[in-house]
Every structure is written in C-alpha cells, then in structure tokens.
Write an enzyme that holds these catalytic residues in place. Structure first.
Site, PDB file in Angstrom:
ATOM      1  N   HIS A 185       0.886  -1.177   0.000  1.00 16.24           N
ATOM      2  CA  HIS A 185       0.000   0.000   0.000  1.00 16.24           C
ATOM      3  C   HIS A 185       0.920   1.222   0.000  1.00 16.24           C
ATOM      4  O   HIS A 185       1.980   1.196   0.645  1.00 16.24           O
ATOM      5  CB  HIS A 185      -0.820   0.140   1.282  1.00 16.24           C
ATOM      6  CG  HIS A 185      -1.756  -0.974   1.605  1.00 16.24           C
ATOM      7  ND1 HIS A 185      -1.359  -2.102   2.253  1.00 16.24           N
ATOM      8  CD2 HIS A 185      -3.095  -1.102   1.412  1.00 16.24           C
ATOM      9  CE1 HIS A 185      -2.411  -2.890   2.443  1.00 16.24           C
ATOM     10  NE2 HIS A 185      -3.478  -2.312   1.943  1.00 16.24           N
ATOM     11  N   ASP A 199       2.307   2.080   3.322  1.00 13.99           N
ATOM     12  CA  ASP A 199       3.268   1.142   3.929  1.00 13.99           C
ATOM     13  C   ASP A 199       4.694   1.613   3.686  1.00 13.99           C
ATOM     14  O   ASP A 199       5.563   1.435   4.533  1.00 13.99           O
ATOM     15  CB  ASP A 199       3.189  -0.260   3.296  1.00 13.99           C
ATOM     16  CG  ASP A 199       1.819  -0.879   3.357  1.00 13.99           C
ATOM     17  OD1 ASP A 199       1.053  -0.536   4.265  1.00 13.99           O
ATOM     18  OD2 ASP A 199       1.527  -1.720   2.482  1.00 13.99           O
ATOM     19  N   HIS A 232     -10.933 -14.007   3.817  1.00 19.27           N
ATOM     20  CA  HIS A 232     -12.150 -13.240   3.523  1.00 19.27           C
ATOM     21  C   HIS A 232     -13.262 -14.182   3.064  1.00 19.27           C
ATOM     22  O   HIS A 232     -14.435 -13.962   3.367  1.00 19.27           O
ATOM     23  CB  HIS A 232     -11.889 -12.197   2.451  1.00 19.27           C
ATOM     24  CG  HIS A 232     -10.915 -11.133   2.867  1.00 19.27           C
ATOM     25  ND1 HIS A 232     -10.519 -10.115   2.032  1.00 19.27           N
ATOM     26  CD2 HIS A 232     -10.252 -10.933   4.031  1.00 19.27           C
ATOM     27  CE1 HIS A 232      -9.650  -9.331   2.670  1.00 19.27           C
ATOM     28  NE2 HIS A 232      -9.475  -9.816   3.875  1.00 19.27           N
TER      29      HIS A 232
HETATM   30  C1  XUL Z   1      -7.515  -6.467   4.536  1.00 19.23           C
HETATM   31  C2  XUL Z   1      -6.771  -6.885   3.341  1.00 19.23           C
HETATM   32  C3  XUL Z   1      -5.923  -5.842   2.701  1.00 19.23           C
HETATM   33  C4  XUL Z   1      -5.893  -5.914   1.222  1.00 19.23           C
HETATM   34  C5  XUL Z   1      -5.152  -4.783   0.562  1.00 19.23           C
HETATM   35  O1  XUL Z   1      -8.282  -7.457   5.114  1.00 19.23           O
HETATM   36  O2  XUL Z   1      -6.808  -8.023   2.954  1.00 19.23           O
HETATM   37  O3  XUL Z   1      -4.648  -5.929   3.239  1.00 19.23           O
HETATM   38  O4  XUL Z   1      -5.333  -7.105   0.779  1.00 19.23           O
HETATM   39  O5  XUL Z   1      -5.639  -3.554   0.929  1.00 19.23           O
HETATM   40 CO    CO Z   2      -5.878  -9.018   1.364  1.00 23.05          CO
END
Ligand code: XUL
Ligand code: CO
Length: 437
Positions: A102, A105, A272
């Site tokens: 990111h 980061d 997720h």
């Molecule tokens: C958050 C996540 C993030 C994304 C990138 O749960 O997975 O780190 O991968 O923003």
């Molecule tokens: Co992620």
C-alpha cells in the site's frame, strides 16, 4: 550495506523432503517443471509489505510485541528507507519473485498531500532501484484509504464528497507509482466501503459513488497508459459491520450493474472467503466459472475466531484444491499468490518470518504437485463427467440447445416417468483425494 536479517546468512534453498534444515524448502523447488511450467512461474509468490515488514504484533488488546532493527530510527523517512532495504534483503533471501504494497506502507503520510506525495516519490525511486538490483518485481500496488481518521466513514462511499476527492487523489498517485514500478496489477480493497448502521446510510447513493470512483480509476489507467490488471478484493465484514464487496458473487453483480466488468478481475483472499461463510475453493471456483479469477491473497483464518486472523496458509486440502482450480482455469497470468498473512504475536524473532513464508510456500508447492497429479489422472474430471453424462443424451442436448420449454418437458416426464437416481459418491471421492494428498 547494513544487514537486517543476520540470522539467515544465505538464500533459502530447496533441499528436498529429507532435509532437517528448517531454513530450507522441502517441497518448493522453483526451477522444477510441473505441467510444462516451473513451480516459480505457476505460483508467483509475493511477500506483502504491510504484514511482513510493518506488522509488529499489536492487536486490539495489546501493543507491539515485535522489535525490528530497521524501524528504530527517530526520523520516519530514515525508518522508511531502512525498512525498504530490509524488505529487499528479505525478499532476496527468501527467493520470492514479487512483492505487494500500500502507498502508506512504504512512505509515512505528511501534513499535506503534496508533501506526502514527495515522500512517496522518494521511496518509489528507492524501490525501483532495489527492484532492478535484485530482479524482484511488483505483483500489485494499492492505496490505503482506510487507516487515516479522514476515512472513518469510508473513502469512495463517504457521505462527504471532500473525502471522496481525497480518496481519488490518493488512488491517482498510487496508480502512478504502481506504473512506475512496473506493477502487474492494482488492487481495490474496500477498506471502509460499507456501513455500521443503516440509520445513517444511503446505501444506493454510496454504491453509485463507489462505481464512479472505480470508473475514474479505469479512465485514469488508460490516460497514463498503465497496463496492469485491476482487481477488486472482496471481504464481507471488518472493519465495517457490512462491507459492500461482500464476496465474489457480490462483486460480479456490482461490476455488471455499473458496466465495469471488463476492466476488473477478483483478488480472492482465503480468510475473507471464510468470513463470508464460504470456503476458499468456493470463491476461486465461482471466479473461475465466471472468468474473473485474477489473483490470490494466500492466508487462512481460524474456525474458532470470527475475525480476519490472516495466518500463514498450511492446510494441504486448501492449497491442493486452490491450485487445482487455478490450474484448471489456465493458471495465473497477471496474478499470483500474495501472502497477506502475519506471524503470530508471540513469533517475535526475525527467523519466524522466514519459517512462516517457507511453510506457506512449501504448502502451496505440495498443493500444486498434488493438483497436477489429480489433473493428469483425471480422477475428479472423470467422476464429474460421469455425473453429468445425462446431459449428453438427447434430452440433455435439447435442453442445453434451447430447444425445450415447459410443455415439451412435461410431455417427456408424462412419457418417461421417474428419473433413475445415482449416487453422488462423495465419500469415495474424499478417499481418493486423501490418497493423492
Ligand atoms: C484487509 C486486506 C488488505 C488488502 C489490501 O483485510 O486483505 O490488506 O489485501 O488492501
Ligand atoms: Co488481502
């Protein structure tokens, strides 16, 4: 040059399953060819900057537990530079081909956007140099539009257009630096794009705004000639109670509605998927079936903890089925396996970072090899073929060919009566899978 990981003297090598050296690969042999392609090219491993370089063990209940030599400098820019140097030392010693980051980061945010962007330029130049020195490439870049307090009510879905504009400005810059670094992709994870209560939320309007932001990104990508693939990374909850990009199916519907489908693929994250009450293979299979499988955030959750624990993937069933689906869909093109995972809070030593990645890479290497054998022997293929064999009959062909309707099908049943039922053979297939593993 300063050495940040002195515990690991040389590059991690493949030593085979009999090796007792914990700092070696037992299964991941980057040059070994599987189905005509090297393991490295199949798996396209990436280290993520946020967890691996910046994660220091803090959780909701406690402060940092991990101390790294590269973030001791008092000056935040000095710290950022040392972290970047340490990162490339780590990537090189581990032997991965890619990294992901990111914007926030790699460079600390300053008081103004202009100053922040200057800092980013400085760190991007350093990253570019280190990429060319080491040959390590960028799998994808992204922006962090969820940590700063200005984004507490979302970025693209914020009720205030001023915040929307800020998010757009950040994405613009993050896309530019991703292009500069030759990124193979760019990820949109809707950090706080969701809601905590419907009592204060205009959902329809927020979704329209999100689509507008993504359309602007598509337009800007074209304008600057960025060739990387755009991805959406679904997640059902956390940090908001209900994230809009709930799962892959939800993203597909959203992209279709707003005519964005041809510009995006999905970045599936294992943890997720399970938060959405799916399995990791389910999300991959859904994407493969709909031609939107792009990249993977490889990690795992914990059945007993209901949040995004982001653990390193070690489950061979998951890695096998994941690689099976990925191979069957043609393999990665722009995507890869990004370890969006962090070591546990008690894993405080530098060497734990190596153990974590080595274990995950070996787990995926095994998954790849097992999946290749499953494919070659066609065990699952044949079982599925047989199960759907009825669709090759005249009736099946007539339905699939669009030549049937309700009246004709009723006539067929009145004439032929009850269907002959067949076993689904689940237990047998599970036994076969176990034998392959
Ligand atoms: C958050 C996540 C993030 C994304 C990138 O749960 O997975 O780190 O991968 O923003
Ligand atoms: Co992620």
């Amino acid at each position: 040059m300063t050495v940040y990981f002195p515990e690991v003297k040389k590059k991690i090598r493949f030593e085979g399953p009999d090796s007792k050296n914990p700092l070696s690969f037992k299964r991941y042999n980057p040059k070994e060819k599987i189905l005509g392609k090297t393991m490295a090219d199949h798996l396209r491993f990436a280290v993520c900057y946020w967890h691996t370089m910046k994660g220091l063990g803090a959780d909701q209940f406690g402060v940092n537990t991990i101390i790294r030599s590269y973030n001791k400098a008092a000056d935040p820019m000095k710290q950022a530079e040392q972290t970047m140097e340490a990162a490339f030392e780590f990537f090189t010693k581990l032997g991965v081909q890619f990294w992901c980051f990111h914007d926030r980061d790699i460079a600390p945010e300053a008081d103004t956007l202009a100053e922040t962007n200057k800092r980013l330029d400085k760190l991007t130049a350093l990253a570019k140099k280190m990429q060319s020195d080491t040959g390590i490439k960028l799998l994808w870049g992204t922006t962090n539009a969820f940590s700063h307090r200005r984004f507490m009510a979302g970025a693209g879905t914020n009720p205030d257009p001023h915040v929307f504009a800020y998010a757009a400005s950040q994405i613009k810059k993050a896309m530019e630096i991703t292009k500069t670094l030759g990124g193979a992709g760019y990820v949109f994870w809707g950090g706080r794009e969701g809601y905590d209560t419907l009592l204060n939320t205009d959902m329809g309007r927020e979704l329209d705004h999100m689509a507008m932001l993504l359309q602007m990104a598509v337009d800007y990508k074209k304008k600057i000639g960025f060739k990387g693939q755009l991805y959406i990374e679904p997640k059902p909850k956390e940090p908001t109670k209900h994230q809009y990009d709930f799962d892959a199916a939800n993203c597909l519907a959203f992209l279709q509605k707003y005519k964005l489908l041809k510009h995006f693929k999905i970045n599936v994250e294992a943890n997720h998927a399970t938060l959405a009450a799916h399995t990791f293979p389910h999300e991959l299979a859904f994407c493969a079936a709909n031609g939107i499988l792009g990249s993977v955030d490889a990690n795992r959750g914990d059945l007993l903890l209901g949040w995004d624990t982001d653990q390193f993937p070690t489950d061979l069933y998951d890695t096998t089925l994941a690689m099976y689906i990925i191979l069957k869909s043609g393999g990665f093109t722009t995507g890869g396996l990004n370890f969006d995972a962090h070591v546990r809070r008690q894993s405080i030593d530098n060497v734990d970072l190596f153990y974590a990645h080595i274990g995950a890479m070996d787990a995926f290497a095994r998954g790849l090899k097992i999946a290749a054998r499953l494919l070659k022997d066609k065990v699952l293929d044949n079982a599925i073929k047989q199960r759907y064999a009825g669709w090759n009959s005249k009736l099946g062909k007539d339905i699939e060919g669009g030549r049937m309707n309700f009246e004709k099908l009723e006539k067929y049943i009145l004439k032929n009566g009850e269907p002959t039922l067949k076993s689904g053979r689940q237990e047998l297939l599970e036994n076969i899978l176990n034998e392959y593993i």
